[in-house]
Design a protein around this motif. Structure first.
Motif, PDB file in Angstrom:
ATOM      1  N   PHE A   8       0.859  -1.189   0.000  1.00  0.00           N
ATOM      2  CA  PHE A   8       0.000   0.000   0.000  1.00  0.00           C
ATOM      3  C   PHE A   8       0.895   1.239   0.000  1.00  0.00           C
ATOM      4  O   PHE A   8       1.292   1.734   1.063  1.00  0.00           O
ATOM      5  N   PRO A   9       1.224   1.771  -1.165  1.00  0.00           N
ATOM      6  CA  PRO A   9       2.260   2.808  -1.276  1.00  0.00           C
ATOM      7  C   PRO A   9       1.897   4.158  -0.673  1.00  0.00           C
ATOM      8  O   PRO A   9       2.788   4.969  -0.413  1.00  0.00           O
ATOM      9  N   ASN A  10       0.610   4.408  -0.454  1.00  0.00           N
ATOM     10  CA  ASN A  10       0.203   5.735   0.031  1.00  0.00           C
ATOM     11  C   ASN A  10      -0.110   5.781   1.523  1.00  0.00           C
ATOM     12  O   ASN A  10      -0.671   6.767   2.013  1.00  0.00           O
ATOM     13  N   LEU A  11       0.246   4.730   2.261  1.00  0.00           N
ATOM     14  CA  LEU A  11       0.040   4.775   3.709  1.00  0.00           C
ATOM     15  C   LEU A  11       0.859   5.914   4.307  1.00  0.00           C
ATOM     16  O   LEU A  11       2.055   6.030   4.061  1.00  0.00           O
ATOM     17  N   ARG A  12       0.205   6.736   5.116  1.00  0.00           N
ATOM     18  CA  ARG A  12       0.875   7.896   5.696  1.00  0.00           C
ATOM     19  C   ARG A  12       1.179   7.724   7.180  1.00  0.00           C
ATOM     20  O   ARG A  12       2.138   8.284   7.685  1.00  0.00           O
ATOM     21  N   TYR A  13       0.355   6.997   7.870  1.00  0.00           N
ATOM     22  CA  TYR A  13       0.556   6.813   9.305  1.00  0.00           C
ATOM     23  C   TYR A  13      -0.195   5.573   9.746  1.00  0.00           C
ATOM     24  O   TYR A  13      -0.967   4.978   8.982  1.00  0.00           O
ATOM     25  N   GLY A  14       0.061   5.172  10.986  1.00  0.00           N
ATOM     26  CA  GLY A  14      -0.555   3.957  11.484  1.00  0.00           C
ATOM     27  C   GLY A  14      -1.081   4.105  12.896  1.00  0.00           C
ATOM     28  O   GLY A  14      -0.767   5.053  13.619  1.00  0.00           O
ATOM     29  N   LEU A  15      -1.891   3.120  13.279  1.00  0.00           N
ATOM     30  CA  LEU A  15      -2.388   2.976  14.637  1.00  0.00           C
ATOM     31  C   LEU A  15      -2.005   1.581  15.111  1.00  0.00           C
ATOM     32  O   LEU A  15      -2.274   0.595  14.421  1.00  0.00           O
ATOM     33  N   LEU A  16      -1.364   1.488  16.240  1.00  0.00           N
ATOM     34  CA  LEU A  16      -1.065   0.198  16.864  1.00  0.00           C
ATOM     35  C   LEU A  16      -2.022   0.068  18.035  1.00  0.00           C
ATOM     36  O   LEU A  16      -1.891   0.772  19.042  1.00  0.00           O
ATOM     37  N   VAL A  17      -3.006  -0.822  17.895  1.00  0.00           N
ATOM     38  CA  VAL A  17      -4.144  -0.842  18.808  1.00  0.00           C
ATOM     39  C   VAL A  17      -4.312  -2.233  19.408  1.00  0.00           C
ATOM     40  O   VAL A  17      -4.341  -3.229  18.684  1.00  0.00           O
ATOM     41  N   GLY A  18      -4.421  -2.294  20.715  1.00  0.00           N
ATOM     42  CA  GLY A  18      -4.634  -3.582  21.364  1.00  0.00           C
ATOM     43  C   GLY A  18      -4.615  -3.464  22.869  1.00  0.00           C
ATOM     44  O   GLY A  18      -4.879  -2.399  23.432  1.00  0.00           O
ATOM     45  N   ILE A  19      -4.286  -4.556  23.521  1.00  0.00           N
ATOM     46  CA  ILE A  19      -4.273  -4.594  24.974  1.00  0.00           C
ATOM     47  C   ILE A  19      -2.861  -4.395  25.508  1.00  0.00           C
ATOM     48  O   ILE A  19      -1.881  -4.565  24.786  1.00  0.00           O
ATOM     49  N   GLY A  20      -2.767  -4.035  26.766  1.00  0.00           N
ATOM     50  CA  GLY A  20      -1.474  -3.845  27.409  1.00  0.00           C
ATOM     51  C   GLY A  20      -1.610  -4.032  28.911  1.00  0.00           C
ATOM     52  O   GLY A  20      -2.720  -4.115  29.453  1.00  0.00           O
ATOM     53  N   GLY A  21      -0.469  -4.108  29.573  1.00  0.00           N
ATOM     54  CA  GLY A  21      -0.447  -4.229  31.017  1.00  0.00           C
ATOM     55  C   GLY A  21      -0.280  -2.863  31.659  1.00  0.00           C
ATOM     56  O   GLY A  21       0.625  -2.112  31.303  1.00  0.00           O
TER      57      GLY A  21
END
Length: 322
Positions: free
Chosen positions: A81-94
């Motif tokens: 996906f060449p036009n991805l500009r940013y991301g979200l890392l989403v999930g659980i944590g301690g």
């Protein structure tokens, strides 16, 4: 209604979910799902495509937890996906049960990695070099993109001014979309157990009840006066610690938290953020101690995904994909 099929170039946001329960919650947050697309032979990821508020999103899971798998998934995603500009890392944590300006961190709350003091929002606590008698952490992780930080602030403002919490409302989406989604239900404050650091769970494969953990030893904590447990998701902002080690010892949790000012521990952010601007969002499912279990995984994943969903309603108009 048939699914739309868009071009690879139409997607600008990568949503990364390390665990299956997190990916299910992410899919439940989409306004619509899109047809899959051909990808490069060297890309071994499996994607789910869709949109929220006209923003086209690529959702990807991880084959294994950890910073190295996260880095590989991000690299392959950006290749396809060449036009991805940013991301979200989403999930659980301690979570670290400390007090912030939004109250004490509890199970089911959300922690968002944002710059504070000397840290960019995320710190890799196990990356460095051993020196005689000490460990020196080296390297740094880039901060989240300003666009997402501004969207987070705008969301905070809206949540302060509205009578009903849109994050809580979206956290209920998994329960409304299908039967059998009971694991995403809010367990209730009565099941939020915190033990003193010196209290150790004796039988790892059994629950606290089966293991004989003394309920009288639990730390008694009242719900904050301004917190309505049934209709509001508390969000904390600060430093998230990332590393390959699963933190299951309260003493280690507290030592690292004191050293780096950490609110939450997880295992993928350092790998994902190495070469991709991301915002890290974690729902608190345990306290990084020997008493951790899976009971809060579903709701914590839904709460984090709901917060991520709401960000898409506070991004600038020009960011919406055609």
């Amino acid at each position: 209604m048939p699914r739309r099929r868009l071009a690879l170039e139409a997607y600008r946001v990568g949503w990364i979910c390390p665990l299956e329960v997190e990916q299910i919650a992410a899919m439940d947050m989409l306004d619509e799902e899109h047809d899959s697309l051909p990808q490069k032979p060297a890309d071994h990821n499996v994607y789910k495509l869709g949109s929220i508020n006209n923003h086209n999103i690529v959702i990807a899971g991880l084959p294994l937890t950890g910073n190295c798998p996260a880095a590989t998934v991000v690299a392959q995603m950006r290749m396809t996906f060449p036009n991805l500009r940013y991301g979200l890392l989403v999930g659980i944590g301690g979570g670290v049960p400390v007090r912030t300006e939004n109250g004490t961190i509890r199970l089911g709350h959300v922690v968002v990695g944002t710059p504070t003091g000397v840290h960019s929002g995320t710190v890799q606590y196990d990356h460095g070099k051993a020196k005689e008698g000490s460990f020196e952490r080296t390297g740094s992780i880039p901060p989240p993109p300003a666009l997402l930080l501004n969207a987070a602030r705008a969301l905070n403002v809206v949540r302060e001014r509205e009578d009903h919490d849109p994050v809580w409302k979206d956290a209920q989406r998994p329960l409304k979309r299908r039967r059998g989604a009971r694991r995403f239900k809010f367990p209730g404050v009565a099941k939020d157990y915190l033990y003193p650091p010196q209290n150790t769970h004796q039988q790892p494969d059994k629950s606290c009840t089966e293991s004989g953990c003394d309920p009288c030893q639990r730390i008694d904590r009242n719900v904050d006066e301004d917190e309505d447990e049934e209709s509001f998701v508390v969000v904390h902002q600060g430093t998230i610690a990332s590393g390959e080690l699963v933190v299951k010892t309260a003493a280690l949790r507290d030592r690292l938290a004191d050293q780096y000012g950490v609110l939450c521990f997880e295992m993928e952010a350092a790998g994902a953020l190495a070469d991709f601007p991301c915002l890290v969002i974690r729902g608190i499912s345990d306290y990084c101690d020997s008493h951790k279990n899976d009971e809060w995984h579903g709701y914590a994943a839904a709460a984090a995904a709901a917060y991520a969903r709401q960000l898409f309603f506070h991004l600038p108009e020009e960011e919406a994909q055609k």
